[in-house]
Motif scaffolding. Sequence first.
Motif, PDB file in Angstrom:
ATOM      1  N   PHE A 621      -2.646  12.593  29.607  1.00 38.51           N
ATOM      2  CA  PHE A 621      -3.401  13.864  29.539  1.00 38.51           C
ATOM      3  C   PHE A 621      -3.381  14.425  28.113  1.00 38.51           C
ATOM      4  CE2 PHE A 621      -1.907  14.787  34.178  1.00 38.51           C
ATOM      5  CZ  PHE A 621      -2.732  13.774  34.633  1.00 38.51           C
ATOM      6  N   PHE A 622      -2.241  14.262  27.467  1.00 35.26           N
ATOM      7  CA  PHE A 622      -2.059  14.701  26.075  1.00 35.26           C
ATOM      8  C   PHE A 622      -3.145  14.064  25.196  1.00 35.26           C
ATOM      9  CE2 PHE A 622       0.317  12.878  22.281  1.00 35.26           C
ATOM     10  CZ  PHE A 622       0.409  14.029  21.513  1.00 35.26           C
ATOM     11  N   ILE A 623      -3.385  12.773  25.390  1.00 27.63           N
ATOM     12  CA  ILE A 623      -4.436  12.090  24.629  1.00 27.63           C
ATOM     13  C   ILE A 623      -5.810  12.634  25.033  1.00 27.63           C
ATOM     14  CG2 ILE A 623      -5.603   9.878  24.248  1.00 27.63           C
ATOM     15  CD1 ILE A 623      -2.903   8.492  24.661  1.00 27.63           C
ATOM     16  N   PHE A 624      -6.081  12.677  26.332  1.00 30.63           N
ATOM     17  CA  PHE A 624      -7.384  13.147  26.829  1.00 30.63           C
ATOM     18  C   PHE A 624      -7.728  14.531  26.272  1.00 30.63           C
ATOM     19  CE2 PHE A 624      -7.542   9.896  30.213  1.00 30.63           C
ATOM     20  CZ  PHE A 624      -8.915   9.695  30.319  1.00 30.63           C
ATOM     21  N   ASN A 625      -6.782  15.459  26.382  1.00 32.37           N
ATOM     22  CA  ASN A 625      -7.089  16.834  25.994  1.00 32.37           C
ATOM     23  C   ASN A 625      -7.230  16.997  24.484  1.00 32.37           C
ATOM     24  OD1 ASN A 625      -7.043  18.920  28.435  1.00 32.37           O
ATOM     25  ND2 ASN A 625      -5.736  17.169  28.900  1.00 32.37           N
ATOM     26  N   HIS A 626      -6.463  16.235  23.729  1.00 33.75           N
ATOM     27  CA  HIS A 626      -6.638  16.310  22.276  1.00 33.75           C
ATOM     28  C   HIS A 626      -8.013  15.811  21.859  1.00 33.75           C
ATOM     29  CE1 HIS A 626      -2.440  17.421  21.651  1.00 33.75           C
ATOM     30  NE2 HIS A 626      -2.803  17.733  20.426  1.00 33.75           N
ATOM     31  N   VAL A 627      -8.454  14.695  22.429  1.00 31.03           N
ATOM     32  CA  VAL A 627      -9.751  14.169  21.993  1.00 31.03           C
ATOM     33  C   VAL A 627     -10.899  15.079  22.442  1.00 31.03           C
ATOM     34  CG1 VAL A 627      -8.938  11.793  21.907  1.00 31.03           C
ATOM     35  CG2 VAL A 627     -10.090  12.600  23.965  1.00 31.03           C
ATOM     36  N   ALA A 628     -10.686  15.814  23.541  1.00 27.84           N
ATOM     37  CA  ALA A 628     -11.742  16.705  24.016  1.00 27.84           C
ATOM     38  C   ALA A 628     -11.847  17.942  23.140  1.00 27.84           C
ATOM     39  CB  ALA A 628     -11.480  17.101  25.462  1.00 27.84           C
ATOM     40  N   ILE A 629     -10.713  18.423  22.655  1.00 26.47           N
ATOM     41  CA  ILE A 629     -10.698  19.732  22.013  1.00 26.47           C
ATOM     42  C   ILE A 629     -10.691  19.662  20.490  1.00 26.47           C
ATOM     43  CG2 ILE A 629      -9.285  21.826  21.713  1.00 26.47           C
ATOM     44  CD1 ILE A 629      -8.497  21.412  24.722  1.00 26.47           C
ATOM     45  N   PHE A 630      -9.931  18.734  19.925  1.00 28.76           N
ATOM     46  CA  PHE A 630      -9.720  18.766  18.479  1.00 28.76           C
ATOM     47  C   PHE A 630     -10.617  17.784  17.731  1.00 28.76           C
ATOM     48  CE2 PHE A 630      -5.761  20.390  20.248  1.00 28.76           C
ATOM     49  CZ  PHE A 630      -5.583  21.537  19.493  1.00 28.76           C
ATOM     50  N   ASP A 631     -10.814  18.084  16.441  1.00 32.26           N
ATOM     51  CA  ASP A 631     -11.522  17.149  15.572  1.00 32.26           C
ATOM     52  C   ASP A 631     -10.706  15.873  15.455  1.00 32.26           C
ATOM     53  OD1 ASP A 631     -13.316  19.152  15.150  1.00 32.26           O
ATOM     54  OD2 ASP A 631     -12.372  19.844  13.279  1.00 32.26           O
ATOM     55  N   LYS A 632     -11.404  14.819  15.137  1.00 37.07           N
ATOM     56  CA  LYS A 632     -10.773  13.498  15.107  1.00 37.07           C
ATOM     57  C   LYS A 632      -9.533  13.471  14.200  1.00 37.07           C
ATOM     58  CE  LYS A 632     -11.829   8.689  15.023  1.00 37.07           C
ATOM     59  NZ  LYS A 632     -12.494   7.626  14.342  1.00 37.07           N
ATOM     60  N   LYS A 633      -9.612  14.199  13.082  1.00 36.30           N
ATOM     61  CA  LYS A 633      -8.479  14.140  12.151  1.00 36.30           C
ATOM     62  C   LYS A 633      -7.210  14.757  12.742  1.00 36.30           C
ATOM     63  CE  LYS A 633      -9.147  18.359   9.395  1.00 36.30           C
ATOM     64  NZ  LYS A 633     -10.319  19.122   9.776  1.00 36.30           N
ATOM     65  N   ASN A 634      -7.353  15.512  13.812  1.00 35.63           N
ATOM     66  CA  ASN A 634      -6.181  16.120  14.439  1.00 35.63           C
ATOM     67  C   ASN A 634      -5.741  15.437  15.738  1.00 35.63           C
ATOM     68  OD1 ASN A 634      -5.451  18.038  12.534  1.00 35.63           O
ATOM     69  ND2 ASN A 634      -7.104  19.400  13.175  1.00 35.63           N
TER      70      ASN A 634
END
Length: 1001
Positions: A621-634
């Motif tokens: 989920f940590f991966i899923f939510n980061h890619v949904a919300i943050f820019d790629k560099k983050n």
Amino acid sequence: MSAHIDWNSIESKWIERWEKQRIFESDPDSSREKYFVTVAYPYPNSPQHIGHGRTYTLADTHARYLRMKGYNVLFPMGFHYTGTPILGMSRRVSAGDPELMETFHTIYKLPDNVIATFVEPVKIASYFHHEIKSGMKEMGYSIDWRREFTTIDRVYSKFISWQFRTLQKKGLIVQGSHPVGWCPRDQNPVSQHDTVGDVEPDFNEYTVVKFKSSSSSNDGLVILPAATLRPETLFGVTNIWVNPEADYVEAQVDNQSWIISNEAARKLEFLNHKVEIIKRVKGSEIIGWNAANPLTNTSVPIYPATFVEPDSGTGVVMSVPAHAPYDYQALEALKSDEKIQQIFHISVDDDKIHPIKIIESEAYASGIPAAEAIQQAVEFTKNSSKDKNNDDGDKLLEKATSNLYSHEFYKGKMMQNTGRFAGMAVAVAKNEIKQDLLNSGWAEITYELVNKPVKCRCGAECVVKLLSDQWFLNYKDSEWKELAHRCLNNMDILPQEIRQEFDYVIDWLRERACARKSGLGTKLPWDKEWIIESLSDSVIYMAYYVIAKYINNRAISDENDNISDAFFDYVLLGRGSADQVARECKLAVHTVEQVRNEFSYFYPVDSRHSGRDLVPNHLTFFIFNHVAIFDKKNWPRQIVVNGSVLMEGKKMSKSLGNIIPLRAAIRQYGADTIRLAMLVSAEILQDADFSFDTVRGIRSKLVGIFEMVEKCRSRPPYQATVHEHDQQQQQRQQELLMLEDKWLVSRLHRTIAEASASMDRLRIREAIYYTLYSLDRDLQWYLKRVSARKRENITGMLTEFLNLQVRMLAPFAPFTAEEVWELMGNEQSITTAGWPVVEEEKIDLVAEESEFLIYSLLEDIQNIVKVTKITPTKIVIYASAAWKTQVYNRILTNILEGRINFGQIMKELIAKPETAKVKSDPKMVQKMIEDILSAPLEARNRRLKLTGFNEVTAIQDAQSLLSDEINKAEIAVYSEEDSRKYDPKSRAKSARPFKPAIYIE
Ligand SMILES: [Zn+2]
């Protein structure tokens, strides 16, 4: 000395000093590279025991290592109050759960007046929050506590609301009816963190096929619904099974009359069926009826079978003997059981009923596939194990079933007797038949827990519920999955072998209920009846550590109700402007800018640590939510996964009484000992085995280090600060170093290289082995050499040794390292001393080869003495002639390049004039090949690069040691070529390079 070490007071001294010196507080610093380490924050619903410490200790060791390597490391911690774990605990306290009370009293020794307050969830959370935090400090975790928060803090709640609105705007949150694991008592969805034993409820989708029967005692039509995973086998149904001993009911389900087991009636209600029980029926009453197959319209009889479990599916099973091993076996048994046939007034024989084969496949081509599958499983079991004499037939049938099922699914084709499906691949036909039946009303979908029983933390048994109007995170979305895969592909996953598990979970995840009706937490922003659940409000909180610092230092008030999405959009995503955000949220512009800058500096997460059990949920989920919300560099850069902790080889459990509270263990054994014992017993993915033998062994190693610093200090005052260290080294380089000094320095630098390489891959067990065990062995050898030579002042060497060893030990055993470092006269924390750097020029191949030679020579002589039982007075050692070294090197080159053919090697040696002499002694060549093959790889590589090595010089150097170790015998050393050598038994000629000849009298 050992008796006087007061570990606990050393610990408190350093905890206090680190705090005072703010050593672990990290702020943006553009001159240094940052490294952001996080670890899954704890639910403060119980005290920590030894098993909880491993993930945090690994993360802390990682953080400390990188800090010493010069990174600006941020390692923060928060506390997860939200969700059901804390609520569940308070309910168990209110209910006076005896098991829980026993645990609180006997294991954790909590006073009654404290336990009494636990009926309030927040009291539990704040009590254990304090308790866990104290334990983390006592373990020496290098946490920046200025960033601490709890998930019920007001601004955190705004942050979670922002997260959910952001996901919703992207269309990733959907409302609908989906099956979920469900606690009937709490009326709440359940997932891993809500269940006893942290089990994720896992369920399968079944097709319920409706067989109609008119043989009912009432004259109407009644449905016998059979749940199946294989609707395509409906063409092969020969009969229906019910359990004669089980209780069934006739019930009005929606608008039809069904006969199903008692348990099935209850489960159907959770799947949104209207169920009204009309009457109870015993299984035996139904036997002998007939029912019509809705696909073929043929009538099949109902037979008795005790293998039918009433709580599995509907309690009604369709029998496909040609393709289901259980059915085949049961039918064969029934045919030969006349007694049962008599009891139920049925007659079952080959004329009347036989398997109908409807799928063809390569592996099961010759006869009835189910019979073949059983036969193959029997043979496999026979061949693979001898002791499974009557390993239950159930396992065998299970194996046959799963083999046959998967083979037919992937490779099977529907046969001519399946109408319009003939020739179709099974995987396709399965779906078409299911859809046909669903469309025509002859089937329904149902769900069944695969891993039951699953118990909720409240004690109730969980079921599958079809939840309507529930909110789901749509992890099924294919574009979202694609992004998650892309992120994963660019991440480091440690250990590497766990990567495919992540790929699998990303593919497999479906819609996930993200809200609950009860529990602590943030309300769903657009539907206030719902509370966001705990595996959804804990996926991007690493970003919040930046914000928490400004709340804790009051630059941002926790009471500030003006903080809006604009704030998070700006500081976390860089959208909008600081001025506007400051105005809108009533904040100082420079605060808004500072938060933004700090986030830009520390993000992304460089390494996320967690236990292996969180791979299928939190970490993915940590991966899923980061890619949904943050820019790629983050997007996150690394995940590190570790196994759990066993106690003396056994799982920790209350029933085994082997749960040791962490803080009590620290008081008894000391934090460093526990840290090392956890880290040294396994590499990260394996389960670590905490054992008291290891604890004792480690304790004595640490005591040894304290004793060593005493030895160094008992000399005239010796001041070795980092700065002065260089000066001393230079000074000593001018002194004449003895062979063993050069060797020890060489070993030290080699070990630094090895330990660093291990740490870079987080092979922590290996790194500890180098630092603590391998170096210690070197030191013991060194001391032996020194004492044989009767050297007195070696303080310089010992101090250099300790200086490097203690710095390497610091990430694992920070308290010991700090204390010893201070005893050595250093004023700054060892954290600032840096991880030792390898100085390549200090690696001395000649010294390493010399000591290796002396060590093996000593072993050889001792063996000879033992075997021959001679009491030696004189030992003569002959080093081989120079030309033999040329032979040796030729052979070595051949072997290192993979050529070990004796004939070819001989030919090559004879062809060259300088090595042609071997012609007369092929046996020696054979022996040299054996010598080389039995030498450690490290030695083989070293010997090829070796220049200026002289065996006679090396052995002469160790004469005093050899004599001391062997009966004070006289030691003489000659070269084989020395014309004046004493060689009464002509031993010298058998000398080989690195294998001197020995003569004893
Ligand atoms: Zn419950």
